[in-house]
Design an enzyme around this catalytic site. Structure first.
Site, PDB file in Angstrom:
ATOM      1  CB  THR A  95      -0.960  -0.017   1.210  1.00 50.30           C
ATOM      2  OG1 THR A  95      -1.850  -1.119   1.062  1.00 50.30           O
ATOM      3  CG2 THR A  95      -1.770   1.269   1.306  1.00 50.30           C
ATOM      4  CB  SER A 129       2.037  -8.113   1.393  1.00 45.83           C
ATOM      5  OG  SER A 129       0.904  -7.901   2.192  1.00 45.83           O
ATOM      6  CB  THR A 131       0.178  -3.784   6.460  1.00 49.36           C
ATOM      7  OG1 THR A 131      -1.061  -3.642   5.769  1.00 49.36           O
ATOM      8  CG2 THR A 131       0.932  -2.462   6.459  1.00 49.36           C
ATOM      9  CG  ASP A 132      -3.303  -7.317   4.075  1.00 53.78           C
ATOM     10  OD1 ASP A 132      -3.888  -7.107   5.160  1.00 53.78           O
ATOM     11  OD2 ASP A 132      -3.649  -6.796   3.005  1.00 53.78           O
TER      12      ASP A 132
END
Length: 163
Positions: free
Chosen positions: A12, A54, A83-84
């Site tokens: 992101t 990710s 971040t995932d």
């Protein structure tokens, strides 16, 4: 710290919104531009290896992140990452010796007003130069041990793993 190696994987933090398509795409890494605008007092190089969300990263991608970091001559490494699955990648990097590795990202694209990107990058830069060798995650104003953190997707933040 005189030199920081930055490995970028997408996520992101580097997303760009295409208004005419109503879609996000991963753009060029933003971190070099951000650090340049801030006038940081250290040298850095940016090594873009992936432009992926990710959620689309696999074992081969994580192996590429690992081998890229292992090949770098400098001790201090910052990784921008979605971040995932940041925690999974951090855990894959856990046994790299002789380096301080900090993963960070953003919950909103760096190009967006009010993004957490600059704050997270600042936290990661402070962490990478003050922590002992190992792998860490810098998100939400904290530095996390990858073995003891998870992303709470509902709350859209990182939190300590209970137990």
């Amino acid at each position: 710290m005189q030199h920081l190696t930055i490995v970028t994987t997408g996520g992101t933090i580097d997303k760009i919104y295409f208004d005419d398509k109503s879609d996000y795409k991963i753009g060029a890494p933003q971190i070099g531009e951000i650090l340049g605008q801030l006038g940081v007092a250290f040298q850095f190089d940016v090594i873009p290896i992936l432009r992926k969300d990710s959620l689309h990263m696999d074992a081969e991608d994580r192996a590429l992140v690992r081998s890229t970091i292992e090949a770098q001559p400098h001790r201090h490494v910052l990784v921008t990452h979605g971040t995932d699955t940041m925690v999974e990648t951090a855990r894959e990097l856990a046994n790299i010796k002789g380096k301080v590795i900090v993963l960070t990202g953003a919950l909103n694209p760096a190009r967006f007003q009010g993004s957490d990107a600059v704050f997270n990058i600042g936290c990661a830069v402070a962490a990478v130069q003050t922590l002992p060798d190992g792998v860490y995650i810098a998100m939400n104003g904290r530095v996390w041990d990858p073995a003891k953190v998870r992303k709470n997707r509902d709350a859209n933040r990182f939190e300590e793993v209970a137990g």
